[in-house]
Motif scaffolding. Structure first.
Motif, PDB file in Angstrom:
ATOM      1  N   CYS A 309       0.883  -1.211  -0.032  1.00  0.00           N
ATOM      2  CA  CYS A 309       0.072   0.070  -0.063  1.00  0.00           C
ATOM      3  C   CYS A 309       0.747   1.291   0.010  1.00  0.00           C
ATOM      4  CB  CYS A 309      -0.942  -0.039   1.077  1.00  0.00           C
ATOM      5  SG  CYS A 309      -2.051   1.384   1.207  1.00  0.00           S
ATOM      6  N   GLN A 344      -4.751  -7.944   0.391  1.00  0.00           N
ATOM      7  CA  GLN A 344      -4.511  -7.421  -1.027  1.00  0.00           C
ATOM      8  C   GLN A 344      -4.611  -8.105  -2.231  1.00  0.00           C
ATOM      9  OE1 GLN A 344      -3.147  -3.851  -0.811  1.00  0.00           O
ATOM     10  NE2 GLN A 344      -4.102  -4.277   1.000  1.00  0.00           N
ATOM     11  N   VAL A 347      -5.880  -6.272  -5.194  1.00  0.00           N
ATOM     12  CA  VAL A 347      -4.968  -5.305  -5.785  1.00  0.00           C
ATOM     13  C   VAL A 347      -3.881  -5.887  -6.723  1.00  0.00           C
ATOM     14  CG1 VAL A 347      -3.086  -3.619  -5.241  1.00  0.00           C
ATOM     15  CG2 VAL A 347      -5.035  -4.006  -3.613  1.00  0.00           C
ATOM     16  N   SER A 394      -6.206  -0.790  -2.343  1.00  0.00           N
ATOM     17  CA  SER A 394      -5.217  -1.198  -1.289  1.00  0.00           C
ATOM     18  C   SER A 394      -5.364  -0.804   0.140  1.00  0.00           C
ATOM     19  CB  SER A 394      -3.926  -0.853  -1.640  1.00  0.00           C
ATOM     20  OG  SER A 394      -3.000  -1.470  -0.910  1.00  0.00           O
TER      21      SER A 394
END
Length: 404
Positions: A309, A344, A347, A394
C-alpha cells in the motif's frame, strides 16, 4: 494489538491456482526458465546496447562503472540520482570479468530474479505469490533485465519474508535496500508494534549508518545524488504528466524536454503540478502514519500489505512513474500473496494489468507517448488509472483488515 487470523477472500482470478504438489513444484522452475529465456531473447533482439531498452545499461551504467571503479560517485552528473548503495550494485558485474559489463549485469539480474522466486516459493505458505512474480515480470518484457530494480526488489522481498522470523534481519535487509533505491524503507512500515518494531528499526538504523559510513570512506561524494533529485520535473508518464499531455490537445502550450534522464513536460503550470505531486507525497506519508497509529489488529500478512500500500501511494504521487517501478509493485504483491491472510488479493490483478500497459507504453508505443498522441495518452492514462484505483482498493482493504 491483537493477532488477527481471519483469512481474506482471494480474488477470483487467483482462486483456481494450483496448490503445492510435485507437478506445481516442477512447473514453477520450468515456467521461470521459459519466460526468462524469452526475456533474454528480447534483449538480444534489442541489440544488447546498440539501441532501445538496453542502451542505458550499455552506455550509462558502463560509464558509471568506470567512475565508481576509481573510488568516486558520479558527482556533477545530473543523471546520477541514486543512493550510495547503488554503487556496489553497479560495480558487481566486475565480479564476472570473463563477461562484458552488459552480459554480467544481465546475469546478476537473473540471479537476483531467481533468488526472489526461490524465496517466495520456500518462504511463503501460498504458491500464488511465486507464480505472480514468475508470470508477472515478463509482462514488462525485457525492461527488468536492463535495470537494477530487480536487485532492490529482492532485498525488499527478503526483508518482508524475514519479518516474522527475525525482525533484526528484516531491518538489515530493509536498510540495504534503502541504500540502493530508498523505497525499501517502506517495508518496515507494517512491522508489529512493540519489540518487533524496535528490533527491526534499530537494526535498520545501525546497519544503514554503518554501511553509509563504509561507503563514505570507500568513495568520494556519496551524497551527490541528492542534487539530481531536487531538480526533477514532471515526467510524461506520471499522473500529472499525463494530464498535461492531454491538455496539449486542448491548447495548452507546453512541450516535452529531456532532463535528468527522463522526458519531462515543461510549460505553464508544470512547476505547480510538480509541487502538487510532492505535496501529495507528503499527504500520503501522513495518511500512512495515521493508519499505523489507529490500526488495532495485525495478521502475519499486515507487514506485507502495508508495504505494498505504501509503495503504491508513493509511486502514484511521484513526479516520475517509469515502467521499471512496476517491478517493485509486482514483487510486493507477490509477497502479499504468499499469505492466505492478505488483504491485497484484489490489488494484484490491477498491478498485473498496469504492468502490461506499462510495457505497451514503453517500449512498444513510446513514440506515441512522446508525441502525446491520443493513443499514447490513452495507454499511459489507463495505466495510471489502474494504479490510482489500486491505491484506493489497497488502502481500504488494509484499513478493514487491521480493524481501523
Amino acid at each position: 494489538m491483537t493477532l488477527d487470523t481471519r483469512p481474506s477472500i482471494p480474488a477470483p482470478v487467483f482462486a483456481t491456482w494450483v496448490r503445492p504438489g510435485p507437478l506445481a513444484r516442477a512447473a514453477l522452475p520450468a515456467t521461470w526458465l521459459a519466460t526468462r529465456t524469452a526475456m533474454v531473447a528480447l534483449l538480444l533482439w534489442d541489440g544488447l546496447g546498440t539501441r532501445g531498452v538496453t542502451r542505458e545499461v550499455a552506455g550509462l551504467y558502463t560509464h558509471w562503472y568506470g567512475i565508481l571503479a576509481r573510488g568516486t560517485f558520479p558527482a556533477g552528473d545530473p543523471l546520477w540520482q541514486y543512493p550510495p548503495g547503488a554503487g556496489p550494485v553497479l560495480l558487481a558485474p566486475g565480479l564476472l570479468p570473463w563477461l562484458t559489463y552488459v552480459h554480467a549485469f544481465v546475469a546478476l539480474t537473473l540471479a537476483a530474479d531467481a533468488l526472489v522466486t526461490f524465496a517466495l516459493a520456500r518462504g511463503g505458505r501460498e504458491p500464488r505469490g511465486a507464480w505472480l512474480w514468475v508470470a508477472g515480470l515478463p509482462l514488462l518484457l525485457h525492461i527488468p533485465l536492463a535495470r537494477f530494480d530487480v536487485q532492490a526488489t529482492a532485498l525488499a522481498v527478503l526483508a518482508l519474508l524475514a519479518t516474522a522470523r527475525s525482525p533484526r534481519a528484516a531491518g538489515v535487509l530493509a536498510a540495504l535496500g534503502t541504500l540502493v533505491k530508498v523505497w525499501p524503507a517502506l517495508t518496515l512500515l507494517g512491522t508489529p508494534r512493540g519489540r518487533s518494531a524496535r528490533e527491526a528499526w534499530t537494526a535498520a538504523v545501525v546497519s544503514g549508518a554503518a554501511l553509509l559510513l563504509a561507503l563514505a570512506f570507500a568513495f568520494d561524494a556519496p551524497l551527490s545524488f541528492l542534487g539530481g533529485q531536487s531538480g526533477r520535473g514532471v515526467q510524461i508518464e506520471s499522473l500529472g504528466g499525463t494530464a498535461l499531455m492531454i491538455a496539449r490537445h486542448f491548447g495548452w502550450p507546453g512541450r516535452v524536454r529531456y532532463r535528468y534522464g527522463a522526458f519531462e513536460v515543461v510549460g505553464p503550470y508544470a512547476e505547480l503540478v510538480a509541487a502538487g505531486a510532492l505535496a501529495l507525497t507528503v499527504v500520503a506519508f501522513g495518511v500512512l502514519l495515521w493508519w499505523r497509529t489507529r490500526a488495532r489488529a495485525w495478521s502475519e500478512a499486515t507487514p506485507y500489505d502495508a508495504a505494498l500500500c505504501a509503495v503504491l501511494m508513493f509511486t502514484v504521487t511521484s513526479r516520475v512513474i517509469s515502467p521499471q517501478y512496476l517491478v517493485w509493485l509486482l514483487g510486493l504483491a507477490a509477497v502479499c500473496l504468499t499469505s492466505r491472510y492478505t488483504t491485497q488479493a484484489r490489488v494484484a490483478p490491477l498491478i498485473l494489468a498496469a504492468a502490461g500497459l506499462s510495457s505497451l507504453g514503453y517500449p512498444v508505443l513510446y513514440a506515441d507517448v512522446l508525441a502525446g498522441t491520443w493513443t499514447g495518452c490513452a495507454v499511459t492514462g489507463a495505466r495510471n488509472a489502474l494504479l490510482l484505483g489500486a491505491v484506493f482498493v489497497s488502502f481500504r482493504s488494509l484499513r478493514k483488515g487491521t480493524g481501523e
